[in-house]
Motif scaffolding. Structure first.
Motif, mmCIF file in Angstrom:
data_model
loop_
_atom_site.group_PDB
_atom_site.id
_atom_site.type_symbol
_atom_site.label_atom_id
_atom_site.label_comp_id
_atom_site.label_asym_id
_atom_site.label_seq_id
_atom_site.Cartn_x
_atom_site.Cartn_y
_atom_site.Cartn_z
ATOM 1 N N GLN A 68 0.814 -1.206 0.000
ATOM 2 C CA GLN A 68 0.000 0.000 0.000
ATOM 3 C C GLN A 68 0.853 1.265 0.000
ATOM 4 N N ALA A 69 1.988 1.255 0.695
ATOM 5 C CA ALA A 69 2.861 2.429 0.692
ATOM 6 C C ALA A 69 3.405 2.706 -0.695
ATOM 7 N N ILE A 70 3.692 1.652 -1.453
ATOM 8 C CA ILE A 70 4.231 1.827 -2.801
ATOM 9 C C ILE A 70 3.125 2.119 -3.804
ATOM 10 N N LEU A 71 2.013 1.414 -3.692
ATOM 11 C CA LEU A 71 0.937 1.543 -4.681
ATOM 12 C C LEU A 71 0.063 2.766 -4.450
ATOM 13 N N HIS A 72 -0.054 3.218 -3.211
ATOM 14 C CA HIS A 72 -0.966 4.323 -2.895
ATOM 15 C C HIS A 72 -0.300 5.308 -1.947
ATOM 16 N N GLY A 73 0.921 5.696 -2.254
ATOM 17 C CA GLY A 73 1.681 6.560 -1.368
ATOM 18 C C GLY A 73 1.375 8.028 -1.561
ATOM 19 N N ALA A 74 2.210 8.861 -0.940
ATOM 20 C CA ALA A 74 1.979 10.309 -0.922
ATOM 21 C C ALA A 74 2.061 10.942 -2.304
ATOM 22 N N TYR A 75 2.691 10.252 -3.255
ATOM 23 C CA TYR A 75 2.904 10.851 -4.568
ATOM 24 C C TYR A 75 1.913 10.351 -5.612
ATOM 25 N N GLY A 76 0.887 9.612 -5.175
ATOM 26 C CA GLY A 76 -0.168 9.188 -6.080
ATOM 27 C C GLY A 76 -0.311 7.685 -6.143
ATOM 28 N N SER A 77 -1.473 7.236 -6.605
ATOM 29 C CA SER A 77 -1.732 5.812 -6.806
ATOM 30 C C SER A 77 -1.259 5.397 -8.191
ATOM 31 N N LEU A 78 -0.745 4.181 -8.279
ATOM 32 C CA LEU A 78 -0.159 3.694 -9.528
ATOM 33 C C LEU A 78 -1.226 3.088 -10.425
ATOM 34 N N GLY A 79 -1.107 3.366 -11.719
ATOM 35 C CA GLY A 79 -2.082 2.841 -12.666
ATOM 36 C C GLY A 79 -1.476 2.134 -13.858
ATOM 37 N N LEU A 80 -0.329 2.634 -14.381
ATOM 38 C CA LEU A 80 0.308 2.033 -15.550
ATOM 39 C C LEU A 80 1.769 2.459 -15.567
ATOM 40 N N MET A 81 2.655 1.530 -15.961
ATOM 41 C CA MET A 81 4.068 1.854 -16.145
ATOM 42 C C MET A 81 4.538 1.294 -17.472
ATOM 43 N N ASP A 82 5.533 1.948 -18.068
ATOM 44 C CA ASP A 82 6.074 1.489 -19.353
ATOM 45 C C ASP A 82 7.495 0.977 -19.159
ATOM 46 N N PHE A 83 7.869 0.010 -20.010
ATOM 47 C CA PHE A 83 9.176 -0.623 -19.934
ATOM 48 C C PHE A 83 9.756 -0.740 -21.341
ATOM 49 N N HIS A 84 11.110 -0.587 -21.425
ATOM 50 C CA HIS A 84 11.775 -0.576 -22.729
ATOM 51 C C HIS A 84 13.073 -1.374 -22.628
ATOM 52 N N SER A 85 12.996 -2.647 -22.957
ATOM 53 C CA SER A 85 14.075 -3.613 -22.795
ATOM 54 C C SER A 85 14.276 -3.866 -21.306
ATOM 55 N N TYR A 86 14.113 -5.096 -20.884
ATOM 56 C CA TYR A 86 13.979 -5.362 -19.456
ATOM 57 C C TYR A 86 14.298 -6.821 -19.151
ATOM 58 N N SER A 87 14.528 -7.077 -17.881
ATOM 59 C CA SER A 87 14.551 -8.442 -17.364
ATOM 60 C C SER A 87 13.287 -8.627 -16.537
ATOM 61 N N TYR A 88 13.176 -9.790 -15.894
ATOM 62 C CA TYR A 88 12.063 -10.044 -14.987
ATOM 63 C C TYR A 88 12.617 -10.411 -13.612
ATOM 64 N N LEU A 89 11.729 -10.456 -12.644
ATOM 65 C CA LEU A 89 12.063 -10.895 -11.294
ATOM 66 C C LEU A 89 11.197 -12.089 -10.927
ATOM 67 N N THR A 90 11.773 -13.060 -10.254
ATOM 68 C CA THR A 90 11.003 -14.176 -9.716
ATOM 69 C C THR A 90 11.141 -14.156 -8.195
ATOM 70 N N VAL A 91 10.099 -14.596 -7.505
ATOM 71 C CA VAL A 91 10.099 -14.554 -6.040
ATOM 72 C C VAL A 91 10.051 -15.973 -5.478
ATOM 73 N N ASN A 92 10.613 -16.111 -4.294
ATOM 74 C CA ASN A 92 10.655 -17.403 -3.606
ATOM 75 C C ASN A 92 10.373 -17.153 -2.135
ATOM 76 N N THR A 93 9.113 -17.371 -1.734
ATOM 77 C CA THR A 93 8.727 -17.107 -0.348
ATOM 78 C C THR A 93 9.338 -18.103 0.627
ATOM 79 N N ALA A 94 9.854 -19.229 0.118
ATOM 80 C CA ALA A 94 10.555 -20.151 1.005
ATOM 81 C C ALA A 94 11.885 -19.543 1.461
ATOM 82 N N GLN A 95 12.482 -18.724 0.592
ATOM 83 C CA GLN A 95 13.727 -18.048 0.948
ATOM 84 C C GLN A 95 13.479 -16.832 1.827
#
Length: 545
Positions: free
Chosen positions: A201-228
């Motif tokens: 919520q702090a990142i998505l709806h913080g003091a500088y506005g709520s997030l709606g769309l972002m653009d990307f131009h050549s990128y990698s991805y991230l994977t998550v592991n909650t066991a770690q």
């Protein structure tokens, strides 16, 4: 071309309360050849480090780095921004180092092209575990722009950073995505998390506005592991067909916080210091700027404004309702929220039944008693608000039901459903009239024309002996003919009760119908002559067993 922007006045800067105390310090790394290559540079001000110059810029154009807009906005918000120059030392807990990480609230790594030493990795880990905020800004496969010894892709440097003593305490890794020349290298995403954790919520709806769309131009991805790391959370995932992975993730580690984004393009402000270099100039478009500022404030431990609370109401029924056991009530909620975030809905009807809808929804009450029907709307930030109606249910056996039509609002002939004290009724080619020409007992009555139908949408549970209806001509219209029909299977089939009635007078008369049906039953008034002459109906009374 450098874009000049009017300095932003942060309406919520007071919420951060930074300027009232010693400013928190943000450190941008420049020890990993972030300026390398011919395409871009991810530094604040390459001409002046560790402090960008001038010290009191009027706009981001006063600093000459490719991410100067981000740093300038942080300066405007009250933070102290610095670079760790190529000659700097990366340490934690070293009192001899003026730029030791312990002196900073947030450490930002924008596209590093050299791996960290084992000692540096431990320093960064200790910084986070002891309450620091770490911001990792990655890039696409093949991004390495430093050709010297040890040069590597940013995401490779980050994967080495999060690997500590054979483990990954951060809980995420970078994986190749789409690089320059790939047809999928330019994309957008709106697939933000709907979670309610403080980090999300702090990142998505913080003091500088709520997030709606972002653009990307050549990128990698991230994977998550909650066991770690059980705290790791996806903030934004890819919407590229066939791909999996996240564009943005966050986690906590010890007392500190981490945010990682898999592309640097959203930080680019279009400015460079070297001829031939070019950036996407994406920082000020879409939700890019709001993300970087919300995320930095979160990492610094600065909470934004309180999440807004939904505003809710109940449109139907418009007031409290009384009805006989077996009768039904139609419910419709209303809800809005100031920041436009997603809402979920729920009804609790007071008798143990629930529904997860906004409405409309019909609910039957089978047992006499007093019930509180509650409508609740909840934001994806966990804020909720409720509204209620009292539903009074009387015993169907030995009782009667009377609808006076004095409440409710239906001002047009078009087919529509109206909530009345007895339950909901559908009026087809009929309305609720309150003019002097409408013949009525109280405030208003039904005015019907053509082949109108006035239909109960609920059952009178105990059955009906008789039904009486008051009726009269509307205004100066000619006489009309109408009748009463009933259904014992919820409106699936209808049977006429008694014979047709002719309305010939402007004075209300009472028509009585003998029904003698000892089973759940509902009724419908039908105008049968099909003429444009109008007739008023009022005080429909059902006498039960």
């Amino acid at each position: 071309m450098r874009s000049f922007r009017v300095p932003l006045i942060f309406a919520l800067a007071s919420a951060l309360a930074i300027s009232a105390q010693a400013p928190k310090r943000i450190l941008f790394d420049h020890t990993r050849h972030e300026e390398a290559g011919t395409s871009a540079e991810w530094v604040i001000c390459s001409a002046s480090e560790p402090d960008p110059s001038p010290a009191a810029p009027a706009s981001e154009a006063d600093w000459n780095g490719g991410i100067s807009a981000w740093a300038f906005d942080l300066y405007q918000a009250g933070y102290k921004v610095q670079s760790l120059p190529p000659s700097g030392r990366l340490t934690y807990g070293d009192a001899t180092n003026a730029q030791d990480l312990s002196n900073y609230a947030v450490y930002i790594l924008p596209e590093p092209y050299l791996k960290f030493t084992a000692a540096e990795k431990q320093a960064i880990l200790a910084f986070v575990q002891n309450g620091g905020g770490l911001f990792l800004v990655g890039n696409h496969p093949g991004s390495a722009r430093y050709s010297g010894t040890g040069g590597t892709d940013a995401y490779t440097a980050f994967n080495d950073l999060v690997a500590v003593n054979g483990t990954n305490p951060y809980g995420f890794t970078f994986v190749p995505g789409h690089g320059p020349g790939d047809s999928l290298a330019d994309t957008t995403s709106t697939a933000f998390s709907t979670g309610t954790s403080p980090a999300e919520q702090a990142i998505l709806h913080g003091a500088y506005g709520s997030l709606g769309l972002m653009d990307f131009h050549s990128y990698s991805y991230l994977t998550v592991n909650t066991a770690q790391n059980p705290s790791v959370r996806e903030i934004l995932r890819t919407q590229v067909s066939g791909d999996t992975g996240s564009f943005i993730v966050t986690c906590t580690l010890g007392n500190g916080r981490v945010v990682a984004i898999s592309d640097s393009a959203p930080t680019d402000d279009g400015t460079t210091t070297t001829s031939g270099k070019a950036l996407h100039n994406s920082y000020t478009i879409n939700s890019n700027r709001a993300f970087f500022l919300n995320a930095t404030a979160y990492l610094a431990g600065d909470s934004g404004p309180a999440a807004p609370t939904p505003v809710v109401g109940i449109a139907t029924p418009a007031s409290n309702v009384s009805l006989a056991a077996g009768g039904s009530v139609s419910f419709q909620g209303t809800a809005s929220i100031s920041d436009g975030s997603a809402l979920s809905y729920g009804w609790a009807f007071g008798d143990g039944a629930t529904a997860a809808v906004l409405g409309p929804i019909s609910h039957a009450y089978g047992t006499a008693g007093t019930y509180t029907a509650t409508f609740t709307a909840t934001s994806n930030q966990g804020k909720s608000a409720s509204a209620t109606r009292t539903i009074t249910v009387t015993s169907a056996t030995g009782s009667s039901l009377k609808e006076t039509f004095d409440t409710g609002d239906k001002a047009a002939y078009a087919t529509g459903t109206v909530a009345l004290p007895t339950g909901t009724w559908t009026l087809n080619d009929a309305l609720l009239g309150d003019t002097a020409s409408d013949r009525k007992v109280g405030a208003q009555s039904v005015r019907a024309r053509n082949s109108a139908k006035v239909t109960m949408n609920f059952n009178f549970a105990g059955g009906a002996k008789t039904v009486t209806v008051k009726h009269a001509k509307y205004g100066t219209d000619d006489p009309s003919t109408w009748g009463l029909w009933y259904s014992t299977n919820g409106g699936g089939a209808w049977t006429q009760a008694g014979t047709a009635v002719s309305t010939t007078s402007t004075t209300l008369a009472t028509a009585t119908f003998t029904v003698n049906v000892a089973a759940p039953i509902r009724f419908e008034l039908r105008k049968t002559d099909g003429s444009s002459n109008r007739v008023n109906f009022d005080d429909v009374t059902i006498t039960g067993y």
